[in-house]
Design an enzyme around this catalytic site. Sequence first.
Site, short mmCIF file in Angstrom:
data_model
loop_
_atom_site.label_atom_id
_atom_site.label_comp_id
_atom_site.label_asym_id
_atom_site.label_seq_id
_atom_site.Cartn_x
_atom_site.Cartn_y
_atom_site.Cartn_z
N GLU A 22 0.82 -1.21 0.00
CA GLU A 22 0.00 0.00 0.00
C GLU A 22 0.86 1.27 0.00
O GLU A 22 0.59 2.22 -0.73
CB GLU A 22 -0.88 -0.07 1.27
CG GLU A 22 -2.06 0.84 1.30
CD GLU A 22 -2.97 0.69 0.07
OE1 GLU A 22 -3.40 1.75 -0.40
OE2 GLU A 22 -3.20 -0.44 -0.43
N ILE A 23 1.91 1.26 0.83
CA ILE A 23 2.73 2.48 0.95
C ILE A 23 3.53 2.70 -0.33
O ILE A 23 3.66 3.82 -0.83
CB ILE A 23 3.66 2.39 2.17
CG1 ILE A 23 2.79 2.34 3.43
CG2 ILE A 23 4.59 3.58 2.23
CD1 ILE A 23 3.54 2.12 4.71
N ASP A 248 -28.10 40.71 6.63
CA ASP A 248 -29.49 40.56 7.06
C ASP A 248 -29.60 40.36 8.56
O ASP A 248 -28.63 39.99 9.20
CB ASP A 248 -30.01 39.25 6.48
CG ASP A 248 -30.59 39.42 5.10
OD1 ASP A 248 -31.05 38.42 4.59
OD2 ASP A 248 -30.60 40.55 4.59
N LYS A 270 -34.16 42.61 7.40
CA LYS A 270 -35.60 42.74 7.21
C LYS A 270 -36.31 41.98 8.32
O LYS A 270 -35.95 40.88 8.64
CB LYS A 270 -36.01 42.15 5.86
CG LYS A 270 -35.72 43.10 4.72
CD LYS A 270 -36.08 42.47 3.42
CE LYS A 270 -35.01 41.48 3.02
NZ LYS A 270 -35.23 40.83 1.77
N GLY A 301 -28.83 34.97 5.03
CA GLY A 301 -29.01 33.74 5.81
C GLY A 301 -29.30 32.57 4.89
O GLY A 301 -29.94 32.73 3.84
N ASP A 303 -29.42 29.93 2.12
CA ASP A 303 -29.01 29.97 0.72
C ASP A 303 -29.67 31.18 0.06
O ASP A 303 -30.86 31.43 0.27
CB ASP A 303 -29.49 28.68 0.03
CG ASP A 303 -29.08 28.65 -1.43
OD1 ASP A 303 -28.10 27.95 -1.73
OD2 ASP A 303 -29.72 29.32 -2.26
N ILE A 306 -32.94 30.55 -1.94
CA ILE A 306 -34.11 29.90 -1.36
C ILE A 306 -34.79 30.91 -0.44
O ILE A 306 -34.26 31.26 0.62
CB ILE A 306 -33.73 28.61 -0.62
CG1 ILE A 306 -33.17 27.61 -1.64
CG2 ILE A 306 -34.94 28.02 0.12
CD1 ILE A 306 -32.80 26.27 -1.09
N THR A 331 -29.14 25.78 3.34
CA THR A 331 -30.42 26.41 3.62
C THR A 331 -30.96 25.93 4.97
O THR A 331 -30.57 24.87 5.47
CB THR A 331 -31.42 26.11 2.48
OG1 THR A 331 -32.58 26.90 2.69
CG2 THR A 331 -31.80 24.65 2.42
N ALA A 332 -31.85 26.73 5.56
CA ALA A 332 -32.37 26.41 6.89
C ALA A 332 -32.93 25.00 6.96
O ALA A 332 -32.75 24.29 7.96
CB ALA A 332 -33.43 27.43 7.29
N MET A 383 -40.68 30.83 7.29
CA MET A 383 -41.51 31.99 7.67
C MET A 383 -42.93 31.54 8.01
O MET A 383 -43.90 32.20 7.64
CB MET A 383 -41.55 33.02 6.51
CG MET A 383 -40.19 33.54 6.16
SD MET A 383 -40.17 34.48 4.61
CE MET A 383 -40.02 33.18 3.38
N GLY A 412 -32.28 27.21 14.55
CA GLY A 412 -31.61 25.94 14.30
C GLY A 412 -30.12 26.08 14.03
O GLY A 412 -29.69 27.09 13.50
N1 SAH Z 1 -32.56 32.05 2.49
C1 SAH Z 1 -32.88 31.45 3.77
C2 SAH Z 1 -34.33 31.58 4.13
C3 SAH Z 1 -34.83 32.98 4.29
S1 SAH Z 1 -36.52 33.05 4.76
C4 SAH Z 1 -32.45 29.99 3.78
O1 SAH Z 1 -32.10 29.44 2.73
O2 SAH Z 1 -32.43 29.40 4.85
C5 SAH Z 1 -36.42 33.21 6.49
C6 SAH Z 1 -36.94 31.99 7.19
O3 SAH Z 1 -35.97 30.95 7.16
C7 SAH Z 1 -37.22 32.18 8.65
O4 SAH Z 1 -38.50 32.74 8.83
C8 SAH Z 1 -37.20 30.76 9.15
O5 SAH Z 1 -38.39 30.08 8.85
C9 SAH Z 1 -36.12 30.16 8.31
N2 SAH Z 1 -34.81 30.13 8.99
C10 SAH Z 1 -33.67 30.67 8.59
N3 SAH Z 1 -32.67 30.40 9.45
C11 SAH Z 1 -33.21 29.65 10.41
C12 SAH Z 1 -32.68 29.04 11.58
N4 SAH Z 1 -31.40 29.13 11.93
N5 SAH Z 1 -33.55 28.33 12.36
C13 SAH Z 1 -34.83 28.20 12.01
N6 SAH Z 1 -35.36 28.74 10.93
C14 SAH Z 1 -34.57 29.46 10.13
#
Ligand code: SAH
Length: 464
Positions: A22-23, A248, A270, A301, A303, A306, A331-332, A383, A412
């Site tokens: 292997e080596i 944001d 926002k 926040g 992606d 999304i 994404t969340a 949301m 999360g």
């Molecule tokens: N572009 C972001 C979403 C923006 S919309 C993405 O891809 O994650 C904002 C919503 O995302 C929040 O209202 C919530 O529902 C969710 N969100 C984003 N970060 C979060 C987190 N750390 N924990 C729980 N929900 C989260």
Amino acid sequence: MEFLPLFHNLRGARVLVVGGGEIALRKSRLLADAGAVLRVVAPEIGTELRELIDSSGGEQILRGYDEADVNGCVLIIAATDDEPLNAQVSADARQRGVPVNVVDAPALCSVIFPAIVDRSPLVIAVSSGGDAPVLARLIRAKLESWIPPTYGHLAGLAARFRHQVKNLFPNVQQRRAFWEDVFQGPIADRQLAGQGAEAERLLQAKIDGEAPSASGEVYLVGAGPGDPDLLTFKALRLMQQADVVLYDRLVAPAILELCRRDADRIYVGKQRADHALPQDQINQQLVALAKQGKRVVRLKGGDPFIFGRGGEEIEELAANGIPFQVVPGITAASGCAAYAGIPLTHRDYAQSVRFVTGHLKNNTTDLPWKDLVSPAQTLVFYMGLIGLPIICSELVKHGRSADTPAALIQQGTTTNQRVFTGTLANLPQLVAEHEVHAPTLVIVGEVVTLRDKLAWFEGAQSGV
Ligand code: SAH
């Protein structure tokens, strides 16, 4: 300095490898990559190594080592687990003045293999002189994450223009300043972003003495759901280059901390119904800053594509001819699900997953409820907190069982994460009971029950 680093040109040169395991294979791969002609000697040689020898035009000698094997070789590698044999190979090589490496025996080596970061033609070698190879490898890993995979293309770009630049600036200092400018500015950015033709065009314009365009660049960067560890390498790199950062409300302070220290930070967060800056003003500000020649990071926040209105922001940039890049983020839904122990799909429970906005415009009518109640589908509501009572009751009204498991995940992936699980019937009640607030993600579907078995992240530990 114990060892002097030198880079060895092995193209077409014969290298002896003693050992067939292997080596020996690992070392042979490196040697073959560098264009060496392999001579591998061992009573047995593994299949992969045999294939490598064949494909690289080397020779394999299936017997024990013989002193004469050393002849004609410019480098010798002993990679057997027979210590006396390794010592013998080392002595034979040294006697003939041929560089020798004995795997895992620094005392028997005249040369050692460094840990390598290969961005050919750019190559970085790290060595601990054989004292702590693991340490060297850890440093290599840091460098790997810090230097983009396409970095070597910059060297290729420089090679293509070297003569022109040399003719233009006979003076070394001027030449150096020119290249420093190229490698640290928008031309390098273009090349690293995979836009080689544009990089060449800009470099040619610079050589031809055309005034550089004042335009900066915008990076639309997904910052992930909160845990800074979930940033991508690319996100971090661009954050550390930025002149200005627009961020944001969702971007965690710990992530903002990772931006370049002297970058200007502009909050454009926002909040529902309380927009700090209307979207079109954000768009205009991005354009204005880029036109001042700034490198602007628009940090979002999760992606950016999304539920992030990233599309609208870059539409404005494109319309104004501002160069931009988009860096995806976790994404969340992915982040929260993973940290809550809820797989979004599962062969037994959910064959699809759907990301839905819970930001209802006119109460009940604007979501395709019929599609949302099909079984074996996980729903993730972004949301969704304000509209939660409506979401739950509409899903039940359209046929999803009131017992369908559901989860609320607040903040999360951060240390403040709280998770509450229930059913469509009692989810709104849980929100009131536990004072759940934004940002919260809602996950609906059978997969939520897996959390009992799969939870691993503690977060704030106050969830149920
Ligand atoms: N572009 C972001 C979403 C923006 S919309 C993405 O891809 O994650 C904002 C919503 O995302 C929040 O209202 C919530 O529902 C969710 N969100 C984003 N970060 C979060 C987190 N750390 N924990 C729980 N929900 C989260």
